[in-house]
Design a protein around this motif. Sequence first.
Motif, PDB file in Angstrom:
ATOM      1  N   MET A  90       3.548   5.499  -3.202  1.00  0.00           N
ATOM      2  CA  MET A  90       4.694   6.404  -3.335  1.00  0.00           C
ATOM      3  C   MET A  90       5.251   6.347  -4.759  1.00  0.00           C
ATOM      4  N   LEU A  91       5.388   5.131  -5.289  1.00  0.00           N
ATOM      5  CA  LEU A  91       5.910   4.973  -6.644  1.00  0.00           C
ATOM      6  C   LEU A  91       4.970   5.606  -7.675  1.00  0.00           C
ATOM      7  N   MET A  92       3.658   5.489  -7.428  1.00  0.00           N
ATOM      8  CA  MET A  92       2.685   6.129  -8.324  1.00  0.00           C
ATOM      9  C   MET A  92       2.869   7.643  -8.318  1.00  0.00           C
ATOM     10  N   SER A  93       3.121   8.194  -7.119  1.00  0.00           N
ATOM     11  CA  SER A  93       3.358   9.630  -7.011  1.00  0.00           C
ATOM     12  C   SER A  93       4.596  10.038  -7.806  1.00  0.00           C
ATOM     13  N   LEU A  94       5.610   9.154  -7.822  1.00  0.00           N
ATOM     14  CA  LEU A  94       6.872   9.445  -8.513  1.00  0.00           C
ATOM     15  C   LEU A  94       6.817   9.127 -10.007  1.00  0.00           C
ATOM     16  N   GLY A  95       5.763   8.429 -10.425  1.00  0.00           N
ATOM     17  CA  GLY A  95       5.679   8.024 -11.827  1.00  0.00           C
ATOM     18  C   GLY A  95       6.616   6.892 -12.170  1.00  0.00           C
ATOM     19  N   ILE A  96       6.907   6.020 -11.205  1.00  0.00           N
ATOM     20  CA  ILE A  96       7.826   4.888 -11.397  1.00  0.00           C
ATOM     21  C   ILE A  96       7.011   3.598 -11.422  1.00  0.00           C
ATOM     22  N   ASP A  97       7.409   2.655 -12.292  1.00  0.00           N
ATOM     23  CA  ASP A  97       6.707   1.364 -12.377  1.00  0.00           C
ATOM     24  C   ASP A  97       6.705   0.648 -11.031  1.00  0.00           C
ATOM     25  N   LEU A  98       5.631  -0.098 -10.775  1.00  0.00           N
ATOM     26  CA  LEU A  98       5.526  -0.850  -9.521  1.00  0.00           C
ATOM     27  C   LEU A  98       6.295  -2.162  -9.627  1.00  0.00           C
ATOM     28  N   PRO A  99       6.747  -2.701  -8.484  1.00  0.00           N
ATOM     29  CA  PRO A  99       7.379  -4.028  -8.511  1.00  0.00           C
ATOM     30  C   PRO A  99       6.407  -5.065  -9.066  1.00  0.00           C
ATOM     31  N   LYS A 100       6.958  -6.149  -9.612  1.00  0.00           N
ATOM     32  CA  LYS A 100       6.093  -7.170 -10.223  1.00  0.00           C
ATOM     33  C   LYS A 100       5.340  -7.979  -9.169  1.00  0.00           C
ATOM     34  N   SER A 101       6.002  -8.276  -8.045  1.00  0.00           N
ATOM     35  CA  SER A 101       5.350  -9.127  -7.046  1.00  0.00           C
ATOM     36  C   SER A 101       5.919  -8.874  -5.652  1.00  0.00           C
ATOM     37  N   ILE A 102       5.019  -8.845  -4.670  1.00  0.00           N
ATOM     38  CA  ILE A 102       5.425  -8.785  -3.259  1.00  0.00           C
ATOM     39  C   ILE A 102       4.950 -10.084  -2.624  1.00  0.00           C
ATOM     40  N   PHE A 103       5.880 -10.839  -2.063  1.00  0.00           N
ATOM     41  CA  PHE A 103       5.541 -12.146  -1.481  1.00  0.00           C
ATOM     42  C   PHE A 103       5.722 -12.080   0.032  1.00  0.00           C
ATOM     43  N   ALA A 104       4.639 -12.367   0.755  1.00  0.00           N
ATOM     44  CA  ALA A 104       4.688 -12.325   2.227  1.00  0.00           C
ATOM     45  C   ALA A 104       4.731 -13.744   2.790  1.00  0.00           C
ATOM     46  N   HIS A 105       5.813 -14.062   3.467  1.00  0.00           N
ATOM     47  CA  HIS A 105       5.894 -15.378   4.120  1.00  0.00           C
ATOM     48  C   HIS A 105       5.388 -15.289   5.555  1.00  0.00           C
ATOM     49  N   GLY A 106       5.221 -16.452   6.182  1.00  0.00           N
ATOM     50  CA  GLY A 106       4.682 -16.494   7.540  1.00  0.00           C
ATOM     51  C   GLY A 106       5.753 -16.329   8.603  1.00  0.00           C
ATOM     52  N   TRP A 107       5.322 -16.506   9.849  1.00  0.00           N
ATOM     53  CA  TRP A 107       6.212 -16.392  11.004  1.00  0.00           C
ATOM     54  C   TRP A 107       6.599 -17.763  11.514  1.00  0.00           C
ATOM     55  N   TRP A 108       7.735 -17.797  12.209  1.00  0.00           N
ATOM     56  CA  TRP A 108       8.174 -19.027  12.880  1.00  0.00           C
ATOM     57  C   TRP A 108       7.857 -18.941  14.366  1.00  0.00           C
ATOM     58  N   THR A 109       7.272 -20.012  14.874  1.00  0.00           N
ATOM     59  CA  THR A 109       7.224 -20.203  16.325  1.00  0.00           C
ATOM     60  C   THR A 109       8.367 -21.153  16.688  1.00  0.00           C
ATOM     61  N   VAL A 127       0.842  -1.200   0.000  1.00  0.00           N
ATOM     62  CA  VAL A 127       0.000   0.000   0.000  1.00  0.00           C
ATOM     63  C   VAL A 127       0.878   1.252   0.000  1.00  0.00           C
ATOM     64  N   TYR A 128       1.714   1.429   1.023  1.00  0.00           N
ATOM     65  CA  TYR A 128       2.520   2.642   1.140  1.00  0.00           C
ATOM     66  C   TYR A 128       3.509   2.772  -0.025  1.00  0.00           C
ATOM     67  N   TRP A 129       4.271   1.694  -0.269  1.00  0.00           N
ATOM     68  CA  TRP A 129       5.318   1.735  -1.291  1.00  0.00           C
ATOM     69  C   TRP A 129       4.754   1.936  -2.706  1.00  0.00           C
ATOM     70  N   PRO A 130       3.756   1.155  -3.129  1.00  0.00           N
ATOM     71  CA  PRO A 130       3.248   1.379  -4.487  1.00  0.00           C
ATOM     72  C   PRO A 130       2.609   2.747  -4.695  1.00  0.00           C
TER      73      PRO A 130
END
Length: 643
Positions: free
Chosen positions: A273-292, A268-271
């Motif tokens: 910001m990039l839209m404001s700058l007129g820069i292409d967005l990254p292709k993919s953001i991958f969120a992994h889980g947490w370790w217990t 949300v924040y990063w893309p």
Amino acid sequence: MNKPTFYVTTPIYYVNDVPHIGHAYTTVACDIISRYKRLSGYDVFFLTGTDEHGQKIEQAAQQKGMTPKELADSVVQRYKNLWEKLNISNNHFIRTTDESHKKTVQEVFKRMQENGDIYLDEYEGWYCTPCETYWTETQLLDGNCCPSCRRETTKLKEPSYFFNMSKYQEKLLKHIEENPDFIKPASRRNEIIAFIKEGLRNLSVSRVSFKWGIPVPGDEKHVIYVWIDALTNYISALNYFEANSELKKYWPADFHVVGKDILRFHTVYWPTMLMSLGIDLPKSIFAHGWWTVEGQKMSKSLGNAIDPNWLIEKFGVDPIRYFLMREVPFGLDGDFSFKALIHRINSDLANDLGNLLNRTLGMVKRYFNGDIPAYKVEDTVDVELFKKIEDTFDNVELHLKDLAFNKALIAIWELVSALNKYIDTTAPWALAKDKENRDRLETVLYTSMDGIRALSLLIYPFMPDTAIKIREQLNITEPVEKNSFEELKRVKQLKAGGKIGEVTPIFPRLDENEIIDNIKSENKKDEDKNNNDKAVELIDFAHFMTVQIKAGKIIEAEKVEKSEKLLKLKVDLGQETRQIIAGIAKSYLPGDLVGKTVAVVANLKPAKLMGLMSEGMVLAAAIGHKHRVLELPDEVAPGTIIK
């Protein structure tokens, strides 16, 4: 001909902590996909680094009598040392204290401001210093506690520059809906879409309450806050705004790999910001889980944050890399267990892979004096195995496109099983009994060795040291990454005639009971040491006498609405009756407490919890997750001083 490019990033890790297993997990994942892409002929840029600004660093440095930069330098080296031990093949290590990064961050701020997307206003809210986050009153837990770390927040009002993030809400939603791979896995995508549809608020992007950061250009009372400072690293590492930047060719990033706790910042924040700058967005953001760890959430307060350096020392680097990627589907939460780790090492690595190598090369030594045999007499079982090898390369490629590391390893280990089964089916020990079968014996052992050669390529991104050791034993001298992967992964590529290398077990079996007992013993020593260390933290008598403890009789008790752990108590302290909010609702029903005489800290500053005033503290012993109040005999009158 120019190679295709591939750009992958870890988050930049905050230097107010030491590296733990979660940091290693993310970085190893990025290393694996980087190594695989290099093998596949890509020009790879793999970025990692550290986030070094902010109030927490400023305060921690003051407490240690250091400058913030000195503190950052000491912690950064720990990360660099660990990445070296873990065989991390990053191209660049970025620090937010780098001059080139500071220059890029200020340029980002100026361009967003020139585009009309940054304005000056005032920010008011409940601020959590450890999380460096503002919260609204409705988001707080148990009075004024942070919903993320559960520590107390402070109400602050300060001037701040804001980013007009709400302006890009519809554009961002449209991008996410039109690009299904933008957020992975799919469950995280749905979560972010729901968040955006609730309505984006404008974002506070500067602070005046601390100085350790990058100054706002033209208004140096403000420092640029973490959202712009840290996230900009992904383009500052590429010298994005420099006209002659060779590195700019890598943008947009193929993958930002992050933990699920920072997904919102990256999607949300990063893309926006990039839209404001007129820069292409990254292709993919991958969120992994947490370790217990052994079923418990990993945290400093529980003392169970596992040190990867210690793990590497105990078990070796490749077994740790293998376990982290094999045990849990990438994207889901996982539990680190020593028994599970030992089982993986003994079963998958020692029994399956290690035994395959040992038995094959052992027979080459026994039947051919260590000379690599040739492929002479083909059988349908050989053809089937070669087809299995080709299919495995295709399956691994398919899985790694989605960062499905555990599926890729499952596919590779199906090939390990197929090779072991091939040896059992062809029975070279039986062929060796008859000289007429010698050509077929050569073929069987050559086919087995060529299958192991293919395995060494497949496991190289996951366990590079192991792959190299296997290739040395097969007498393969060509470096893995210096050759065409398409050529290398073809079957029947092993050169016959040479001598095999020295045959040594690559994964000795581990004694589970012995190791678990040793770990328990070490943990007990650490616990005893910590207890001894705590015991010497003495206070003087005068200090103790400033605490006023009185006997108090509980005359009323009731649950606090909307709180699972708080009880509202009315306590008779002799000359007065006070209201005390106590976090013991999970240990006592209200009726259990009425009539008890307890020990109360009577000169504690009043505080609001869940909107209710608390005028003291009831002393209790913590036993696991339960509390037991310190009860006094009935003859002790309310108000009696306890010394």
